[in-house]
Design a protein around this motif. Structure first.
Motif, mmCIF file in Angstrom:
data_model
loop_
_atom_site.group_PDB
_atom_site.id
_atom_site.type_symbol
_atom_site.label_atom_id
_atom_site.label_comp_id
_atom_site.label_asym_id
_atom_site.label_seq_id
_atom_site.Cartn_x
_atom_site.Cartn_y
_atom_site.Cartn_z
ATOM 1 N N LEU A 274 0.828 -1.181 0.109
ATOM 2 C CA LEU A 274 -0.032 -0.043 0.141
ATOM 3 C C LEU A 274 0.855 1.254 0.057
ATOM 4 O O LEU A 274 1.727 1.250 0.874
ATOM 5 N N VAL A 275 0.412 2.226 -0.717
ATOM 6 C CA VAL A 275 0.868 3.529 -0.955
ATOM 7 C C VAL A 275 -0.078 4.552 -0.729
ATOM 8 O O VAL A 275 -1.035 4.470 -1.548
ATOM 9 N N VAL A 276 -0.106 5.394 0.335
ATOM 10 C CA VAL A 276 -1.068 6.371 0.349
ATOM 11 C C VAL A 276 -1.058 7.606 -0.621
ATOM 12 O O VAL A 276 0.035 8.316 -0.454
ATOM 13 N N SER A 277 -1.865 7.758 -1.263
ATOM 14 C CA SER A 277 -1.751 8.813 -2.144
ATOM 15 C C SER A 277 -2.944 10.036 -1.659
ATOM 16 O O SER A 277 -3.011 10.996 -2.350
ATOM 17 N N SER A 278 -3.675 9.535 -0.663
ATOM 18 C CA SER A 278 -4.945 10.340 -0.277
ATOM 19 C C SER A 278 -4.173 11.638 0.415
ATOM 20 O O SER A 278 -3.082 11.764 0.917
ATOM 21 N N GLU A 279 -5.281 12.707 0.529
ATOM 22 C CA GLU A 279 -4.722 13.911 0.939
ATOM 23 C C GLU A 279 -4.539 13.687 2.615
ATOM 24 O O GLU A 279 -3.961 14.708 3.186
ATOM 25 N N TRP A 280 -4.740 12.632 3.274
ATOM 26 C CA TRP A 280 -4.574 12.605 4.552
ATOM 27 C C TRP A 280 -3.064 12.278 5.093
ATOM 28 O O TRP A 280 -2.474 12.652 5.868
ATOM 29 N N ARG A 281 -2.283 12.243 3.734
ATOM 30 C CA ARG A 281 -0.860 12.158 4.106
ATOM 31 C C ARG A 281 -0.027 13.421 4.309
ATOM 32 O O ARG A 281 0.786 13.621 5.008
ATOM 33 N N ARG A 282 -1.082 14.574 4.222
ATOM 34 C CA ARG A 282 -0.679 15.866 4.468
ATOM 35 C C ARG A 282 -0.438 16.163 6.055
ATOM 36 O O ARG A 282 0.012 16.992 6.555
ATOM 37 N N SER A 283 -1.128 15.328 6.797
ATOM 38 C CA SER A 283 -1.252 15.763 8.168
ATOM 39 C C SER A 283 -0.810 14.430 8.843
ATOM 40 O O SER A 283 -1.242 13.075 8.625
ATOM 41 N N SER A 284 0.103 14.686 9.855
ATOM 42 C CA SER A 284 0.895 13.456 10.340
ATOM 43 C C SER A 284 0.153 12.750 11.317
ATOM 44 O O SER A 284 -0.030 11.364 11.439
ATOM 45 N N SER A 285 -1.104 13.501 11.951
ATOM 46 C CA SER A 285 -2.166 12.473 12.589
ATOM 47 C C SER A 285 -3.296 12.062 11.844
ATOM 48 O O SER A 285 -3.471 10.727 12.277
ATOM 49 N N LEU A 286 -3.531 12.423 10.827
ATOM 50 C CA LEU A 286 -4.513 11.828 10.208
ATOM 51 C C LEU A 286 -3.805 10.616 9.310
ATOM 52 O O LEU A 286 -4.451 9.426 9.250
ATOM 53 N N LEU A 287 -2.620 10.689 8.903
ATOM 54 C CA LEU A 287 -1.831 9.803 8.343
ATOM 55 C C LEU A 287 -1.810 8.561 9.379
ATOM 56 O O LEU A 287 -1.780 7.213 9.228
ATOM 57 N N GLU A 288 -1.601 8.770 10.554
ATOM 58 C CA GLU A 288 -0.871 7.881 11.699
ATOM 59 C C GLU A 288 -2.278 7.173 11.938
ATOM 60 O O GLU A 288 -2.528 5.698 12.290
ATOM 61 N N GLU A 289 -3.369 7.964 11.857
ATOM 62 C CA GLU A 289 -4.771 7.202 12.395
ATOM 63 C C GLU A 289 -5.237 6.365 11.220
ATOM 64 O O GLU A 289 -5.610 5.329 11.534
ATOM 65 N N ALA A 290 -4.954 6.555 9.907
ATOM 66 C CA ALA A 290 -5.133 5.615 8.747
ATOM 67 C C ALA A 290 -4.246 4.370 8.842
ATOM 68 O O ALA A 290 -4.558 3.122 8.741
ATOM 69 N N GLN A 291 -2.884 4.443 9.051
ATOM 70 C CA GLN A 291 -1.901 3.527 9.281
ATOM 71 C C GLN A 291 -2.253 2.484 10.700
ATOM 72 O O GLN A 291 -2.298 1.381 10.449
ATOM 73 N N THR A 292 -2.898 3.162 11.701
ATOM 74 C CA THR A 292 -3.347 2.471 12.733
ATOM 75 C C THR A 292 -4.463 1.481 12.447
ATOM 76 O O THR A 292 -4.480 0.372 12.786
ATOM 77 N N ALA A 293 -5.404 2.134 11.758
ATOM 78 C CA ALA A 293 -6.699 1.317 11.349
ATOM 79 C C ALA A 293 -6.397 -0.016 10.321
ATOM 80 O O ALA A 293 -6.737 -0.932 10.412
ATOM 81 N N LEU A 294 -5.293 0.537 9.593
ATOM 82 C CA LEU A 294 -5.031 -0.567 8.623
ATOM 83 C C LEU A 294 -4.026 -1.891 9.311
ATOM 84 O O LEU A 294 -4.368 -2.746 8.936
ATOM 85 N N ARG A 295 -3.129 -1.129 10.189
ATOM 86 C CA ARG A 295 -2.240 -2.204 11.065
ATOM 87 C C ARG A 295 -2.953 -3.114 11.850
ATOM 88 O O ARG A 295 -2.974 -4.340 11.865
ATOM 89 N N ALA A 296 -4.283 -2.474 12.390
ATOM 90 C CA ALA A 296 -5.121 -3.548 13.195
ATOM 91 C C ALA A 296 -5.694 -4.560 12.500
ATOM 92 O O ALA A 296 -6.074 -5.546 12.974
ATOM 93 N N LEU A 297 -5.745 -4.562 11.211
ATOM 94 C CA LEU A 297 -6.143 -5.636 10.222
ATOM 95 C C LEU A 297 -5.110 -6.348 9.358
ATOM 96 O O LEU A 297 -5.264 -7.015 8.373
ATOM 97 N N GLY A 298 -3.895 -6.115 9.721
ATOM 98 C CA GLY A 298 -2.766 -6.770 9.207
ATOM 99 C C GLY A 298 -2.192 -6.062 7.861
ATOM 100 O O GLY A 298 -1.735 -6.942 7.246
ATOM 101 N N MET A 299 -2.661 -4.807 7.574
ATOM 102 C CA MET A 299 -2.146 -4.301 6.308
ATOM 103 C C MET A 299 -1.091 -3.019 6.798
ATOM 104 O O MET A 299 -1.504 -2.346 7.780
#
Length: 279
Positions: free
Chosen positions: A138-163
């Protein structure tokens, strides 16, 4: 003469009575050749006057087992394959944008209400299934990558499911020279979409140029990136997005159908040489 006729009638009655008696004994002893009820009728529910809608339907067969549906994650997952990449948008892909107020930022339109940014379980499951089948990263191209907090939130949700998130695309500036309509009287919304799509195409291209090991890729996005593919708009060193775009309905999000189609495309292309053609 009369006596003879009466005697004949009596003999017929006696023979008929004996025949019926023998048939009844044969049926009760199980020696008969036909069952007491037809097979179809024996499996029907008893008729009632209760008005039951199911009264005339066949009763459940106790010997018939119901086979449970197969768990789509039952097979071992594919090994991580760094030659396959998935460029992931979030808003409109993992999160519905139905009735969400929007705001324009840096030539792009973003959801105004980020307080309720829960990701869709169905979309996350579809994304996990796609990675399970292909091993793509996975490579994040979303505008969420502009915010460290939003990016971490997305990564946490994905990691919780093994991604795991492999990386993010660079943030480039939109091209101010692009317009839909005329420079003096542009279509503002269409111009913003065009500039956003063209910028995202350049960002994906720039990431791929830095990761030459990637042979095949797709972009999961609710923005139609193909509008940046026209020769009059696309820069000479920017890849075309159309052949690799999986366009998602922002009011629905990513579905299992998207996941299956994407996996088939990635796996079919996997053994072919990498193409970076820009024509």
């Amino acid at each position: 003469m009369l006596f003879s006729k009466v005697a004949g009638v009596l003999r017929m009655l006696v023979r008929s009575f004996r025949k019926q008696s023998l048939q009844s004994q044969s049926l009760l002893s199980g020696a008969g050749t036909w069952p007491l009820k037809p097979l179809e009728e024996s499996k029907k529910r008893p008729e009632t006057d209760s008005g039951d809608l199911y009264a005339g339907m066949p009763a459940p067969d106790p010997e018939k087992k119901v086979t449970p549906s197969k768990d789509i994650f039952a097979d071992p997952p594919a090994k991580e394959d760094l030659s396959l990449a998935i460029f992931l948008d979030i808003d409109g892909v993992l999160r519905k944008l139905e009735s969400v107020p929007m705001i324009t930022v840096n030539g792009g339109t973003l959801p105004l209400d980020l307080g309720n940014r829960a990701l869709l379980p169905e979309a996350l499951r579809a994304l996990k299934y796609l990675i399970h089948l292909t091993g793509a990263s996975l490579v994040v191209s979303s505008e969420w990558r502009r915010s460290s907090s939003l990016l971490e939130e997305a990564q946490t949700a994905l990691r919780a499911l093994g991604m795991r998130v492999r990386g993010v695309t660079p943030v480039l500036r939109p091209r101010e020279d692009l317009f839909v309509g005329t420079k003096l009287d542009p279509d503002k919304q269409a111009t913003l979409r065009l500039r956003w799509a063209e910028r995202r195409a350049r960002e994906i291209t720039a990431w791929l140029q830095e990761h030459r090991e990637v042979r095949h890729w797709i972009a999961l996005d609710d923005l139609d990136l193909t509008i940046a593919d026209e020769a009059a708009i696309r820069s000479a060193d920017t890849l075309k997005m159309g052949p690799f775009l999986v366009l998602v309905d922002p009011e629905v999000g990513l579905t299992m159908s998207h996941a299956r189609q994407s996996s088939e495309w990635l796996l079919a292309k996997k053994e072919r040489p990498r193409k970076m053609a820009r024509t």
